[in-house]
Enzyme design. Sequence first.
Site, PDB file in Angstrom:
ATOM      1  N   GLU A 187      33.137  45.005  24.093  1.00 53.91           N
ATOM      2  CA  GLU A 187      32.506  45.953  25.029  1.00 53.91           C
ATOM      3  C   GLU A 187      31.410  46.821  24.422  1.00 53.91           C
ATOM      4  OE1 GLU A 187      35.714  48.014  26.990  1.00 53.91           O
ATOM      5  OE2 GLU A 187      36.554  46.175  27.815  1.00 53.91           O
ATOM      6  N   ASN A 235      32.953  39.876  22.942  1.00 52.94           N
ATOM      7  CA  ASN A 235      33.791  39.908  24.150  1.00 52.94           C
ATOM      8  C   ASN A 235      33.398  41.075  25.061  1.00 52.94           C
ATOM      9  OD1 ASN A 235      36.211  38.699  25.411  1.00 52.94           O
ATOM     10  ND2 ASN A 235      37.194  40.687  25.042  1.00 52.94           N
ATOM     11  N   HIS A 273      38.149  40.118  34.369  1.00 55.06           N
ATOM     12  CA  HIS A 273      39.048  40.897  35.221  1.00 55.06           C
ATOM     13  C   HIS A 273      38.363  40.952  36.589  1.00 55.06           C
ATOM     14  CE1 HIS A 273      41.447  41.869  31.771  1.00 55.06           C
ATOM     15  NE2 HIS A 273      40.385  42.311  31.139  1.00 55.06           N
ATOM     16  N   GLU A 302      40.386  37.048  29.181  1.00 59.05           N
ATOM     17  CA  GLU A 302      41.339  38.020  29.734  1.00 59.05           C
ATOM     18  C   GLU A 302      41.483  37.864  31.254  1.00 59.05           C
ATOM     19  OE1 GLU A 302      40.454  42.044  28.488  1.00 59.05           O
ATOM     20  OE2 GLU A 302      39.875  41.418  26.476  1.00 59.05           O
ATOM     21  N   ASP A 304      42.386  37.796  34.950  1.00 55.29           N
ATOM     22  CA  ASP A 304      43.347  38.184  35.994  1.00 55.29           C
ATOM     23  C   ASP A 304      42.563  38.363  37.287  1.00 55.29           C
ATOM     24  OD1 ASP A 304      42.242  40.797  35.585  1.00 55.29           O
ATOM     25  OD2 ASP A 304      43.952  41.424  34.383  1.00 55.29           O
TER      26      ASP A 304
HETATM   27  C1  XIL Z   1      44.487  46.837  27.946  1.00 54.58           C
HETATM   28  C2  XIL Z   1      45.969  46.546  27.874  1.00 54.58           C
HETATM   29  O1  XIL Z   1      46.265  45.502  28.781  1.00 54.58           O
HETATM   30  C3  XIL Z   1      46.751  47.786  28.214  1.00 54.58           C
HETATM   31  O2  XIL Z   1      48.140  47.572  27.988  1.00 54.58           O
HETATM   32  C4  XIL Z   1      46.288  48.959  27.352  1.00 54.58           C
HETATM   33  O3  XIL Z   1      46.928  50.148  27.787  1.00 54.58           O
HETATM   34  C5  XIL Z   1      44.786  49.145  27.449  1.00 54.58           C
HETATM   35  O4  XIL Z   1      44.142  47.925  27.115  1.00 54.58           O
HETATM   36  N1  XIL Z   1      39.795  44.916  28.219  1.00 54.58           N
HETATM   37  C6  XIL Z   1      40.296  44.623  26.979  1.00 54.58           C
HETATM   38  C7  XIL Z   1      41.737  44.784  26.722  1.00 54.58           C
HETATM   39  O5  XIL Z   1      39.552  44.129  26.118  1.00 54.58           O
HETATM   40  O6  XIL Z   1      42.010  45.160  25.405  1.00 54.58           O
HETATM   41  C8  XIL Z   1      42.379  45.756  27.676  1.00 54.58           C
HETATM   42  O7  XIL Z   1      43.778  45.708  27.486  1.00 54.58           O
HETATM   43  C9  XIL Z   1      42.013  45.432  29.114  1.00 54.58           C
HETATM   44  C10 XIL Z   1      40.520  45.522  29.288  1.00 54.58           C
END
Ligand code: XIL
Length: 397
Positions: A187, A235, A273, A302, A304
Site C-alpha cells: 500500500e 501489493n 477486497h 487477498e 474477498d
Molecule cells: C487485516 C487483517 O485481516 C485484520 O485481522 C487486521 O486487524 C488488519 O489487517 N490489506 C492488507 C491486510 O494488506 O494486511 C489487511 O489485513 C487487510 C487489508
Amino acid sequence: MAPRIARCRGAFLALVFAAAAWSCSSGGGGGGGSGQPPPDVGGSGGGPPSPAVPNLYALAPGGMPVGVAVPAGNFANSLLGSVARQQVVDAHFSQLTAENIMKPSFLQPAEGTFDFADADELAAYAEARGMTMHGHTLLWHEQLPAWMETFQGDAADWASMMSGHVGTVAAHFAGNATLVSWDVVNEVFSDSDADGDGLHDMRDTLWLANIGPGYVATAFRTAAAADPDADLYYNDYNLSGVPAKLAAVLDMVGAFRNDPDPVPIDGIGFQMHVSLAWPEIGQVRSAFAAAAATGLKVKISELDITVNTDGNGASLGMTELTPAVADQQRARFEAIVRAYLDEVPAPQRGGITVWGIADVDSWRRTYNSNEWPLLFDDAFAAKPALTGFADGLRAMP
Ligand code: XIL
C-alpha cells in the site's frame, strides 16, 4: 492423490489425502503460547468437505497456488488450535499467508528484538502438509510496533532501521523452502491524484516522510539481497477498479526497470477486497491484462467479495445471506477467477489467495457484521462461492 504443490524448494513433497483421513495434529502444537485452547466458532466440526469440490487446489491449472490467509499465534481463532479450520484449509488450499503474525509489529515487537516463534510454527504447519507460504508483509504503514512509529533519527538512520527489519526478516525465511514469495511493500499509493497527472500520489507514511520516495526501491533491493530465491511482490488494494492507482504502480515498475541498476521486483499483488457491485468485471479484466503486460507475475493476494454493499460501499441493509445473493456471489467468484486465468498467462500466475477461511473470521465484519465475503460459512460449511471458485478454475485446462 496429486501432490499438493508444483514448486517446493527442496522440501519433501507431502502427498495429501482427503481431509477425513488427514491427521489434524498441528505441526508444533499450541496456538503460539496463549495457553488457552482457541474455540472453534460455529460448532463442533466443520463437516465434511463439499462433495462437489473435494479439493479446490487440485483444480488449479498448472498447480498454481490456491491460498488462504490464516490466523495464527495468539489469535483466539488460530488455525493451529482449530480442527474445523484445519479441515477446510487442508482440504482446499496449497498456500498459506499469515493474516497478521508476519507483519512488523509481530516480528519485531521491540527494537532489535525479533520474535519468529509463531511464524516458524505456521511455516512448519505448511511444510508438513506440502503447502507453500506467501510472506505478508515486510513493510507497511499499519501494524507497526510502537517503537517504529516514534523512532528518532535522520533519513540515514530511518533507512538503516527499515532495512534492518526487511533484511532480517527476509534472511530468516531465506533458508525455509516453504516460503516462496513476499509482499515487500504494502500500500505505497494513496487514493488520490492531487496533482492531476493521472497517477495516484504516494501515500503520506512515516517511511515516505522520513526516508523519501526511494524507500520502496531500497526495500526491494534489501529483500532481494537477503533472499535471492523468493518472488518479490508489490501489493496494493483497488488496483482492479481504479485505473489511476494501477497506473501509479505500473509507472513505479517502469522506473524500477529503467534504473541504471534495475530494482528487483517479480510481481504485482492485487488485494481484491471487492464487492458484488464493484468493480465491473470488464475493468477487472483490463487491469489484469495491463499488469500482465509488464511481464511480471500477477497474484490475487487477498480476495474477498462483500455482498451487502452498493457500488459506493454503502450498506444495503441485509441481515442474512439469502440463497439468491449467495448465488450471485458464486457467479462473481467464478467470473473473477476466470478473468484472472484468461488475462494472466500461465507462467506469470502467482496464484489466488482468499483473505480468510470462513465468514466468521473475515476482517470485513469489522466494518459490517452483516457480511459474508468468503468461501465457507460461519459453521465452516462450503458456500456456493466455493463452487463458483472451482468452476472458474475448471474453465481453464
Ligand atoms: C487485516 C487483517 O485481516 C485484520 O485481522 C487486521 O486487524 C488488519 O489487517 N490489506 C492488507 C491486510 O494488506 O494486511 C489487511 O489485513 C487487510 C487489508
